[in-house]
Design a protein around this motif. Structure first.
Motif, PDB file in Angstrom:
ATOM      1  N   SER A  73       0.627  -0.794   0.074  1.00  0.00           N
ATOM      2  CA  SER A  73       0.159   0.346  -0.168  1.00  0.00           C
ATOM      3  C   SER A  73       0.750   1.162  -0.169  1.00  0.00           C
ATOM      4  O   SER A  73       0.253   2.645  -0.109  1.00  0.00           O
ATOM      5  CB  SER A  73      -1.009   0.350   1.201  1.00  0.00           C
ATOM      6  OG  SER A  73      -0.246  -0.021   2.658  1.00  0.00           O
ATOM      7  N   LEU A  74       1.937   1.055   0.249  1.00  0.00           N
ATOM      8  CA  LEU A  74       3.516   2.164   0.357  1.00  0.00           C
ATOM      9  C   LEU A  74       3.770   2.717  -1.226  1.00  0.00           C
ATOM     10  O   LEU A  74       4.337   3.160  -1.465  1.00  0.00           O
ATOM     11  CB  LEU A  74       4.011   1.739   1.127  1.00  0.00           C
ATOM     12  CG  LEU A  74       3.593   1.664   2.286  1.00  0.00           C
ATOM     13  CD1 LEU A  74       4.983   1.234   2.922  1.00  0.00           C
ATOM     14  CD2 LEU A  74       3.055   2.888   3.745  1.00  0.00           C
ATOM     15  N   GLU A  75       3.010   2.052  -2.429  1.00  0.00           N
ATOM     16  CA  GLU A  75       3.949   2.455  -3.686  1.00  0.00           C
ATOM     17  C   GLU A  75       3.066   3.569  -4.693  1.00  0.00           C
ATOM     18  O   GLU A  75       3.148   3.966  -5.805  1.00  0.00           O
ATOM     19  CB  GLU A  75       3.889   1.264  -5.019  1.00  0.00           C
ATOM     20  CG  GLU A  75       4.731  -0.269  -4.124  1.00  0.00           C
ATOM     21  CD  GLU A  75       4.457  -1.410  -4.777  1.00  0.00           C
ATOM     22  OE1 GLU A  75       3.316  -1.948  -5.104  1.00  0.00           O
ATOM     23  OE2 GLU A  75       5.381  -1.985  -4.858  1.00  0.00           O
ATOM     24  N   GLY A  76       1.602   4.262  -3.287  1.00  0.00           N
ATOM     25  CA  GLY A  76       1.107   4.507  -3.838  1.00  0.00           C
ATOM     26  C   GLY A  76       0.165   4.632  -5.349  1.00  0.00           C
ATOM     27  O   GLY A  76      -0.428   4.958  -6.212  1.00  0.00           O
ATOM     28  N   LEU A 319      11.051  11.323   3.985  1.00  0.00           N
ATOM     29  CA  LEU A 319      11.705  11.184   2.739  1.00  0.00           C
ATOM     30  C   LEU A 319      11.183  11.280   1.352  1.00  0.00           C
ATOM     31  O   LEU A 319      12.214  11.287   0.627  1.00  0.00           O
ATOM     32  CB  LEU A 319      12.275   9.675   2.544  1.00  0.00           C
ATOM     33  CG  LEU A 319      13.687   9.236   3.908  1.00  0.00           C
ATOM     34  CD1 LEU A 319      13.196   7.832   3.045  1.00  0.00           C
ATOM     35  CD2 LEU A 319      14.577   9.632   3.359  1.00  0.00           C
ATOM     36  N   ARG A 320      10.056  11.761   1.772  1.00  0.00           N
ATOM     37  CA  ARG A 320       9.024  12.096   0.999  1.00  0.00           C
ATOM     38  C   ARG A 320       8.851  10.942   0.005  1.00  0.00           C
ATOM     39  O   ARG A 320       8.521  11.136  -1.369  1.00  0.00           O
ATOM     40  CB  ARG A 320       9.095  13.762  -0.335  1.00  0.00           C
ATOM     41  CG  ARG A 320       9.300  14.827   1.079  1.00  0.00           C
ATOM     42  CD  ARG A 320       9.602  16.151   0.470  1.00  0.00           C
ATOM     43  NE  ARG A 320       9.288  16.776   1.750  1.00  0.00           N
ATOM     44  CZ  ARG A 320       9.467  18.389   1.207  1.00  0.00           C
ATOM     45  NH1 ARG A 320       9.626  18.506  -0.096  1.00  0.00           N
ATOM     46  NH2 ARG A 320       9.269  18.898   1.988  1.00  0.00           N
ATOM     47  N   ARG A 321       8.984   9.491   0.244  1.00  0.00           N
ATOM     48  CA  ARG A 321       8.977   8.603  -0.780  1.00  0.00           C
ATOM     49  C   ARG A 321       8.779   7.280  -0.104  1.00  0.00           C
ATOM     50  O   ARG A 321       9.427   7.690   1.278  1.00  0.00           O
ATOM     51  CB  ARG A 321      10.259   8.245  -1.591  1.00  0.00           C
ATOM     52  CG  ARG A 321      11.360   8.349  -1.422  1.00  0.00           C
ATOM     53  CD  ARG A 321      12.360   8.257  -2.135  1.00  0.00           C
ATOM     54  NE  ARG A 321      13.716   7.301  -1.502  1.00  0.00           N
ATOM     55  CZ  ARG A 321      14.266   6.433  -0.539  1.00  0.00           C
ATOM     56  NH1 ARG A 321      13.816   5.535  -0.485  1.00  0.00           N
ATOM     57  NH2 ARG A 321      15.467   6.447   0.023  1.00  0.00           N
ATOM     58  N   PRO A 322       7.727   6.414  -0.278  1.00  0.00           N
ATOM     59  CA  PRO A 322       7.703   4.914   0.885  1.00  0.00           C
ATOM     60  C   PRO A 322       8.974   4.150  -0.217  1.00  0.00           C
ATOM     61  O   PRO A 322       9.478   4.792  -0.656  1.00  0.00           O
ATOM     62  CB  PRO A 322       6.264   4.704  -0.829  1.00  0.00           C
ATOM     63  CG  PRO A 322       6.722   5.225  -1.940  1.00  0.00           C
ATOM     64  CD  PRO A 322       6.769   6.518  -1.640  1.00  0.00           C
TER      65      PRO A 322
END
Length: 356
Positions: A73-76, A319-322
């Protein structure tokens, strides 16, 4: 009896914890695949909506499977219905529910029994062993030590660079090579006791003692709630220090009994003892301790615990990214292995307690 009380209290605390995760997820529209009461093989199940409710064979916990908390669920992906803040709310809901229950239980105990207060400037003699040096000196159970050689006991002192509570000066007097006079309160009367004991390694004076316990009455339940809140805040640093010390002791000396952590055997024994001594109030006190401990322990930032998973969400926000799914899975798996090894070592320590 102790085992039954322990199982009931633990199971209720875990169901509440997992139920709070479930409700926080469902309120945000997240999919919950499963909610299990108990662990291990599934013995009964039914489905309601998207969730399969399970009853599992081992009554030692439970779990919820929340799809949107998984690494995928963290891949956008559009199917992920939980925002980072939503994930934190879901993860925080479990410990919060145990915290709230602990405060409510504590307030009920305070409203009925009063607020216990520890006086570290007094040593309360709880037991005197028969035919011991203490009995020969005239010390009796119920005596309250207030001074040694005319000097009142301090609230706290520094010994070898570490703080130590004043009531422990009784130990110094017992082990001293110099003659000492203990001044006790026995009812309203002051009693002087001259120590005749000559201490040597392995020798016992024959007293069991601790700090004096006082009780402060409260006016009503709402006043008790305020006292319970204050106590819960004070407990946090003490509990964190105890957990840190317990984890260190467990890995450095796994078979040595630790006063900081307790496994199922020691916990069941404690539950039985509290029930025998305090009846229903003893059971409620045990339930308060379990829920407070579960809340604080779960918020420690160790991967696999709620606190560790919250930390991962915060790191990804910074980090502003998963993280990559494999990265997050490996971090959580490492934390899970650490916790399993820790629990196994605690269990071994429990066994060492009961087997000579």
């Amino acid at each position: 009896m102790g085992l039954i009380i322990w199982l009931l209290v633990i199971q209720i605390a875990v169901i509440l914890h997992e139920g709070a995760h479930y409700l926080a997820a469902r309120m945000q529209g997240a999919k919950v695949s499963a909610f299990s009461v108990g662990m291990g093989p599934i013995i009964a199940r039914f489905k309601r909506g998207e969730t399969e409710f399970r009853l599992s064979a081992l009554p030692i916990g439970g779990y919820v499977l929340i799809d949107d908390l998984g690494p995928e669920s963290l891949e956008g992906q559009k199917k992920a219905r939980l925002t980072p803040l939503g994930k934190i709310l879901v993860l925080f809901a479990g410990p919060l529910s145990n915290w709230v229950l602990a405060i409510l239980l504590m307030a009920g105990i305070f409203a009925s029994q009063g607020v216990p207060q520890t006086d570290y400037t007094r040593a309360s003699i709880r037991r005197v062993l028969p035919d011991s040096a203490a009995e020969k000196d005239g010390v009796k159970a119920g005596d309250i030590l207030i001074a040694i050689d005319g000097k009142p006991l301090p609230e706290q002192e520094i010994v070898d660079g570490q703080p130590r509570m004043g009531y422990l000066k009784l130990q110094d007097a017992i082990r001293s090579k110099e003659p000492n006079t203990l001044i006790f309160l026995r009812g309203n009367e002051k009693i002087n006791v001259k120590l005749s004991f000559e201490w040597k390694p392995g020798a016992r004076y024959g007293v069991e003692y601790g700090p004096k316990q006082n009780v402060k009455p409260v006016a009503n339940y709402f006043a008790a709630l305020g006292e319970a809140w204050n106590q819960s805040i004070k407990i946090v640093p003490q509990a964190l220090q105890s957990f840190a010390k317990g984890i260190t002791q467990t890995f450095t000396a796994p078979l040595a009994p630790s006063s900081e952590v307790a496994g199922p055997v020691a916990s069941a024994q404690a539950a039985g003892a509290m029930a025998r001594e305090g009846g229903i109030w003893g059971v409620l006190t045990f339930a308060t301790l379990v829920n407070m401990s579960l809340a604080i322990f779960n918020l420690i930032p160790i991967p696999g615990l709620d606190g560790g998973r919250i930390l991962l969400v915060l790191i990804q926000l910074l980090l502003r990214r998963p993280l990559q799914p494999a990265q997050e899975a490996m971090i959580n798996f490492t934390g899970f292995v650490f916790l399993m090894v820790f629990m196994f070592l605690v269990f071994l320590g429990d066994i060492a307690r009961v087997i000579p």
